[in-house]
Design a protein around this motif. Structure first.
Motif, PDB file in Angstrom:
ATOM      1  N   VAL A   5       0.862  -1.181   0.000  1.00 16.16           N
ATOM      2  CA  VAL A   5       0.000   0.000   0.000  1.00 16.16           C
ATOM      3  C   VAL A   5       0.894   1.225   0.000  1.00 16.16           C
ATOM      4  O   VAL A   5       1.886   1.280   0.719  1.00 16.16           O
ATOM      5  N   SER A   6       0.553   2.199  -0.846  1.00 17.13           N
ATOM      6  CA  SER A   6       1.345   3.421  -0.902  1.00 17.13           C
ATOM      7  C   SER A   6       0.447   4.631  -0.689  1.00 17.13           C
ATOM      8  O   SER A   6      -0.734   4.607  -1.019  1.00 17.13           O
ATOM      9  N   GLU A   7       1.028   5.676  -0.121  1.00 16.74           N
ATOM     10  CA  GLU A   7       0.312   6.932   0.115  1.00 16.74           C
ATOM     11  C   GLU A   7       0.993   8.022  -0.687  1.00 16.74           C
ATOM     12  O   GLU A   7       2.192   7.970  -0.933  1.00 16.74           O
ATOM     13  N   ARG A   8       0.225   9.050  -1.063  1.00 18.40           N
ATOM     14  CA  ARG A   8       0.789  10.144  -1.845  1.00 18.40           C
ATOM     15  C   ARG A   8       0.096  11.444  -1.474  1.00 18.40           C
ATOM     16  O   ARG A   8      -1.118  11.494  -1.299  1.00 18.40           O
ATOM     17  N   TYR A   9       0.882  12.480  -1.362  1.00 10.97           N
ATOM     18  CA  TYR A   9       0.384  13.836  -1.121  1.00 10.97           C
ATOM     19  C   TYR A   9       0.845  14.671  -2.303  1.00 10.97           C
ATOM     20  O   TYR A   9       2.031  14.711  -2.614  1.00 10.97           O
ATOM     21  N   ASP A  10      -0.066  15.332  -2.990  1.00  5.47           N
ATOM     22  CA  ASP A  10       0.256  16.111  -4.180  1.00  5.47           C
ATOM     23  C   ASP A  10      -0.326  17.514  -4.022  1.00  5.47           C
ATOM     24  O   ASP A  10      -1.521  17.651  -3.775  1.00  5.47           O
ATOM     25  N   GLN A  11       0.514  18.527  -4.137  1.00  7.88           N
ATOM     26  CA  GLN A  11       0.038  19.904  -3.990  1.00  7.88           C
ATOM     27  C   GLN A  11       0.634  20.765  -5.089  1.00  7.88           C
ATOM     28  O   GLN A  11       1.825  20.703  -5.380  1.00  7.88           O
ATOM     29  N   GLY A  12      -0.202  21.556  -5.716  1.00  6.11           N
ATOM     30  CA  GLY A  12       0.229  22.516  -6.717  1.00  6.11           C
ATOM     31  C   GLY A  12      -0.293  23.893  -6.358  1.00  6.11           C
ATOM     32  O   GLY A  12      -1.465  24.059  -6.028  1.00  6.11           O
ATOM     33  N   ILE A  13       0.579  24.894  -6.400  1.00  5.70           N
ATOM     34  CA  ILE A  13       0.194  26.263  -6.066  1.00  5.70           C
ATOM     35  C   ILE A  13       0.371  27.118  -7.312  1.00  5.70           C
ATOM     36  O   ILE A  13       1.456  27.157  -7.899  1.00  5.70           O
ATOM     37  N   ILE A  14      -0.689  27.791  -7.697  1.00 10.91           N
ATOM     38  CA  ILE A  14      -0.663  28.673  -8.870  1.00 10.91           C
ATOM     39  C   ILE A  14      -0.868  30.094  -8.376  1.00 10.91           C
ATOM     40  O   ILE A  14      -1.871  30.406  -7.737  1.00 10.91           O
ATOM     41  N   ASP A  15       0.087  30.958  -8.669  1.00 11.03           N
ATOM     42  CA  ASP A  15       0.031  32.338  -8.214  1.00 11.03           C
ATOM     43  C   ASP A  15      -0.944  33.138  -9.080  1.00 11.03           C
ATOM     44  O   ASP A  15      -1.365  32.705 -10.151  1.00 11.03           O
ATOM     45  N   LYS A  16      -1.300  34.312  -8.625  1.00 15.16           N
ATOM     46  CA  LYS A  16      -2.197  35.209  -9.361  1.00 15.16           C
ATOM     47  C   LYS A  16      -1.583  35.505 -10.732  1.00 15.16           C
ATOM     48  O   LYS A  16      -0.373  35.662 -10.876  1.00 15.16           O
ATOM     49  N   THR A  17      -2.410  35.562 -11.764  1.00 14.24           N
ATOM     50  CA  THR A  17      -1.953  35.821 -13.124  1.00 14.24           C
ATOM     51  C   THR A  17      -2.937  36.732 -13.834  1.00 14.24           C
ATOM     52  O   THR A  17      -3.915  37.181 -13.234  1.00 14.24           O
ATOM     53  N   GLN A  18      -2.674  37.038 -15.100  1.00 14.49           N
ATOM     54  CA  GLN A  18      -3.586  37.863 -15.894  1.00 14.49           C
ATOM     55  C   GLN A  18      -3.990  37.120 -17.152  1.00 14.49           C
ATOM     56  O   GLN A  18      -3.199  36.403 -17.753  1.00 14.49           O
ATOM     57  N   GLN A  19      -5.260  37.317 -17.522  1.00 16.86           N
ATOM     58  CA  GLN A  19      -5.786  36.743 -18.750  1.00 16.86           C
ATOM     59  C   GLN A  19      -6.620  37.822 -19.428  1.00 16.86           C
ATOM     60  O   GLN A  19      -7.567  38.339 -18.845  1.00 16.86           O
ATOM     61  N   ASN A  20      -6.250  38.198 -20.650  1.00 18.15           N
ATOM     62  CA  ASN A  20      -6.921  39.281 -21.381  1.00 18.15           C
ATOM     63  C   ASN A  20      -6.939  40.563 -20.557  1.00 18.15           C
ATOM     64  O   ASN A  20      -7.945  41.255 -20.458  1.00 18.15           O
ATOM     65  N   ASP A  21      -5.792  40.895 -19.941  1.00 19.83           N
ATOM     66  CA  ASP A  21      -5.620  42.089 -19.110  1.00 19.83           C
ATOM     67  C   ASP A  21      -6.543  42.137 -17.894  1.00 19.83           C
ATOM     68  O   ASP A  21      -6.831  43.206 -17.363  1.00 19.83           O
ATOM     69  N   VAL A  22      -7.037  40.992 -17.450  1.00 12.65           N
ATOM     70  CA  VAL A  22      -7.881  40.903 -16.259  1.00 12.65           C
ATOM     71  C   VAL A  22      -7.168  40.010 -15.253  1.00 12.65           C
ATOM     72  O   VAL A  22      -6.685  38.934 -15.599  1.00 12.65           O
ATOM     73  N   ASP A  23      -7.092  40.477 -13.983  1.00 14.30           N
ATOM     74  CA  ASP A  23      -6.468  39.670 -12.941  1.00 14.30           C
ATOM     75  C   ASP A  23      -7.285  38.410 -12.667  1.00 14.30           C
ATOM     76  O   ASP A  23      -8.501  38.470 -12.521  1.00 14.30           O
ATOM     77  N   VAL A  24      -6.607  37.279 -12.617  1.00  9.96           N
ATOM     78  CA  VAL A  24      -7.232  35.997 -12.309  1.00  9.96           C
ATOM     79  C   VAL A  24      -6.612  35.510 -10.994  1.00  9.96           C
ATOM     80  O   VAL A  24      -5.394  35.470 -10.868  1.00  9.96           O
ATOM     81  N   PRO A  25      -7.429  35.168 -10.003  1.00 12.34           N
ATOM     82  CA  PRO A  25      -6.867  34.746  -8.715  1.00 12.34           C
ATOM     83  C   PRO A  25      -6.107  33.431  -8.846  1.00 12.34           C
ATOM     84  O   PRO A  25      -6.352  32.628  -9.746  1.00 12.34           O
TER      85      PRO A  25
END
Length: 71
Positions: A5-25
């Motif tokens: 049996v195996s366990e896994r912890y997976d985390q991804g962090i995406i910082d604030k960005t812009q799309q079509n000159d609009v801030d996306v959280p």
């Protein structure tokens, strides 16, 4: 046939960005998975895993089936 049996912890962090000159959280994606690899012989293994998303930006449930082979 052997299995473990195996366990896994997976985390991804995406910082604030812009799309079509609009801030996306940004978002945080965290998944906890539990897997069971089955080894049929020295050349073939079957890996099954089930993951549960723990943040709202993560899929609720993930299922993976892998069959790595050695040549």
């Amino acid at each position: 046939m052997r299995f473990t049996v195996s366990e896994r912890y997976d985390q991804g962090i995406i910082d604030k960005t812009q799309q079509n000159d609009v801030d996306v959280p940004g978002s945080v994606r965290t998944t906890l998975s539990l897997g069971v690899p089955f080894r049929y012989n020295p050349l073939a293994t079957l890996n099954l895993s089930l993951g549960v998303g723990v943040t709202r930006d993560t899929p609720d449930v993930t299922f993976a089936l892998r069959a790595p082979l050695t040549f």
